[in-house]
Write a protein that holds these residues in place. Structure first.
Motif, PDB file in Angstrom:
ATOM      1  N   ILE A 160       0.838  -1.206   0.000  1.00  0.00           N
ATOM      2  CA  ILE A 160       0.000   0.000   0.000  1.00  0.00           C
ATOM      3  C   ILE A 160       0.871   1.254   0.000  1.00  0.00           C
ATOM      4  O   ILE A 160       0.629   2.189  -0.773  1.00  0.00           O
ATOM      5  CB  ILE A 160      -0.967  -0.003   1.200  1.00  0.00           C
ATOM      6  CG1 ILE A 160      -2.031  -1.081   1.008  1.00  0.00           C
ATOM      7  CG2 ILE A 160      -1.620   1.363   1.382  1.00  0.00           C
ATOM      8  CD1 ILE A 160      -2.930  -1.298   2.200  1.00  0.00           C
ATOM      9  N   LEU A 161       1.895   1.278   0.842  1.00  0.00           N
ATOM     10  CA  LEU A 161       2.785   2.442   0.862  1.00  0.00           C
ATOM     11  C   LEU A 161       3.584   2.549  -0.430  1.00  0.00           C
ATOM     12  O   LEU A 161       3.915   3.654  -0.870  1.00  0.00           O
ATOM     13  CB  LEU A 161       3.711   2.371   2.073  1.00  0.00           C
ATOM     14  CG  LEU A 161       3.022   2.540   3.428  1.00  0.00           C
ATOM     15  CD1 LEU A 161       3.991   2.255   4.562  1.00  0.00           C
ATOM     16  CD2 LEU A 161       2.433   3.933   3.566  1.00  0.00           C
ATOM     17  N   GLY A 162       3.882   1.405  -1.066  1.00  0.00           N
ATOM     18  CA  GLY A 162       4.595   1.411  -2.347  1.00  0.00           C
ATOM     19  C   GLY A 162       3.770   1.999  -3.475  1.00  0.00           C
ATOM     20  O   GLY A 162       4.303   2.365  -4.516  1.00  0.00           O
ATOM     21  N   ALA A 163       2.447   2.080  -3.278  1.00  0.00           N
ATOM     22  CA  ALA A 163       1.591   2.708  -4.287  1.00  0.00           C
ATOM     23  C   ALA A 163       1.763   4.227  -4.288  1.00  0.00           C
ATOM     24  O   ALA A 163       1.405   4.888  -5.263  1.00  0.00           O
ATOM     25  CB  ALA A 163       0.132   2.348  -4.029  1.00  0.00           C
ATOM     26  N   PHE A 164       2.310   4.772  -3.206  1.00  0.00           N
ATOM     27  CA  PHE A 164       2.505   6.218  -3.105  1.00  0.00           C
ATOM     28  C   PHE A 164       3.986   6.608  -3.124  1.00  0.00           C
ATOM     29  O   PHE A 164       4.345   7.640  -3.668  1.00  0.00           O
ATOM     30  CB  PHE A 164       1.853   6.744  -1.818  1.00  0.00           C
ATOM     31  CG  PHE A 164       0.390   6.427  -1.739  1.00  0.00           C
ATOM     32  CD1 PHE A 164      -0.521   7.088  -2.546  1.00  0.00           C
ATOM     33  CD2 PHE A 164      -0.059   5.425  -0.899  1.00  0.00           C
ATOM     34  CE1 PHE A 164      -1.870   6.782  -2.497  1.00  0.00           C
ATOM     35  CE2 PHE A 164      -1.413   5.115  -0.832  1.00  0.00           C
ATOM     36  CZ  PHE A 164      -2.317   5.789  -1.637  1.00  0.00           C
ATOM     37  N   ILE A 165       4.833   5.770  -2.524  1.00  0.00           N
ATOM     38  CA  ILE A 165       6.275   6.031  -2.467  1.00  0.00           C
ATOM     39  C   ILE A 165       6.994   4.731  -2.860  1.00  0.00           C
ATOM     40  O   ILE A 165       6.983   3.753  -2.104  1.00  0.00           O
ATOM     41  CB  ILE A 165       6.705   6.463  -1.048  1.00  0.00           C
ATOM     42  CG1 ILE A 165       5.872   7.660  -0.573  1.00  0.00           C
ATOM     43  CG2 ILE A 165       8.192   6.781  -1.020  1.00  0.00           C
ATOM     44  CD1 ILE A 165       6.029   7.972   0.885  1.00  0.00           C
ATOM     45  N   ASP A 169       8.406  -0.332  -1.793  1.00  0.00           N
ATOM     46  CA  ASP A 169       8.481  -1.609  -2.509  1.00  0.00           C
ATOM     47  C   ASP A 169       9.876  -2.205  -2.346  1.00  0.00           C
ATOM     48  O   ASP A 169      10.033  -3.410  -2.164  1.00  0.00           O
ATOM     49  CB  ASP A 169       8.130  -1.406  -3.985  1.00  0.00           C
ATOM     50  CG  ASP A 169       7.760  -2.693  -4.694  1.00  0.00           C
ATOM     51  OD1 ASP A 169       7.325  -3.648  -4.010  1.00  0.00           O
ATOM     52  OD2 ASP A 169       7.890  -2.745  -5.925  1.00  0.00           O
ATOM     53  N   LEU A 170      10.898  -1.350  -2.387  1.00  0.00           N
ATOM     54  CA  LEU A 170      12.267  -1.802  -2.129  1.00  0.00           C
ATOM     55  C   LEU A 170      12.390  -2.354  -0.711  1.00  0.00           C
ATOM     56  O   LEU A 170      12.966  -3.423  -0.498  1.00  0.00           O
ATOM     57  CB  LEU A 170      13.259  -0.654  -2.329  1.00  0.00           C
ATOM     58  CG  LEU A 170      14.682  -0.877  -1.790  1.00  0.00           C
ATOM     59  CD1 LEU A 170      15.382  -1.970  -2.565  1.00  0.00           C
ATOM     60  CD2 LEU A 170      15.471   0.408  -1.823  1.00  0.00           C
ATOM     61  N   LEU A 171      11.824  -1.639   0.266  1.00  0.00           N
ATOM     62  CA  LEU A 171      11.909  -2.095   1.659  1.00  0.00           C
ATOM     63  C   LEU A 171      11.186  -3.437   1.851  1.00  0.00           C
ATOM     64  O   LEU A 171      11.669  -4.306   2.573  1.00  0.00           O
ATOM     65  CB  LEU A 171      11.337  -1.029   2.599  1.00  0.00           C
ATOM     66  CG  LEU A 171      12.103   0.287   2.657  1.00  0.00           C
ATOM     67  CD1 LEU A 171      11.376   1.293   3.524  1.00  0.00           C
ATOM     68  CD2 LEU A 171      13.527   0.055   3.156  1.00  0.00           C
ATOM     69  N   GLY A 172      10.045  -3.593   1.201  1.00  0.00           N
ATOM     70  CA  GLY A 172       9.325  -4.865   1.280  1.00  0.00           C
ATOM     71  C   GLY A 172      10.119  -6.002   0.645  1.00  0.00           C
ATOM     72  O   GLY A 172      10.155  -7.117   1.162  1.00  0.00           O
TER      73      GLY A 172
END
Length: 194
Positions: A160-165, A169-172
């Motif tokens: 969800i956070l990767g959809a904005f920043i 996605d890298l952290l996940g």
């Protein structure tokens, strides 16, 4: 024993299906976190296949080729598998810094919810089956599936956070790569000590 092997084969089918869905949805919706989670499920699937094969040779008696029985063959395979997982985790960690991350498509939430529900329902069925037939193998597989459910539940926040920043996605991806490395390390330690 026969029921244990049948349930394990069903688990192999379900795990491969969930892994395929994770990787496919990760590619379609630009989520490397979900792709790496699919790799983690593939690792569980490989472990289940090795465990299934171990259950086939577990009851065999010694022969001229293996005078002390076949108990060491699965252990050696698991040590090799643990090494492969450690290297895979390290490879994903290194590779993740060279990927061009984009914003994750939020339509990915529906497949993730379906994956979460399937994992929790299946792991509960496995727990029930393991208790009913008193199977240590099924209990271990049920724990792996439940742990996979927890990881996917945590990954929802990265997605969800990767959809904005995109950095989330890298952290996940890094989080899942570390989980793969830890799984490999745990397998190595467990089997070397045994």
């Amino acid at each position: 024993m026969k029921e244990e092997r049948g349930i394990t084969l069903i688990d192999i089918f379900i795990s491969s299906l969930i892994s395929f869905v994770k990787i496919y949805c990760g590619i379609i919706f630009c989520s490397y976190t979900l792709i790496t989670s699919g790799y983690y499920t593939l690792c569980n699937l490989s472990s289940d296949i090795i465990s299934f094969n171990a259950s086939l040779v577990r009851g065999r008696r010694g022969s001229k080729k293996e005078p002390f029985g076949y108990g060491t063959i699965p252990m050696v395979l698991m040590i090799f598998f643990g090494l492969v997982l450690c290297f895979l985790g390290l490879f994903i960690i290194g590779k993740s810094f060279f990927v061009n991350y984009e914003l994750v498509n939020l339509k990915i939430i529906l497949p993730i919810i379906i994956i979460i529900l399937s994992l929790i329902i299946w792991s509960n069925k496995l727990f029930e089956g393991a208790k009913r037939i008193q199977s240590e193998l099924l209990m271990e597989i049920a724990h792996e599936n439940y742990y996979d459910f927890l990881l996917v539940f945590i990954l929802i926040f990265f997605v969800i956070l990767g959809a904005f920043i995109p950095v989330f996605d890298l952290l996940g991806t890094l989080f899942m790569a570390i989980m793969i490395f830890i799984k490999g390390l745990k397998i190595l330690i467990d089997n070397v000590i045994l």
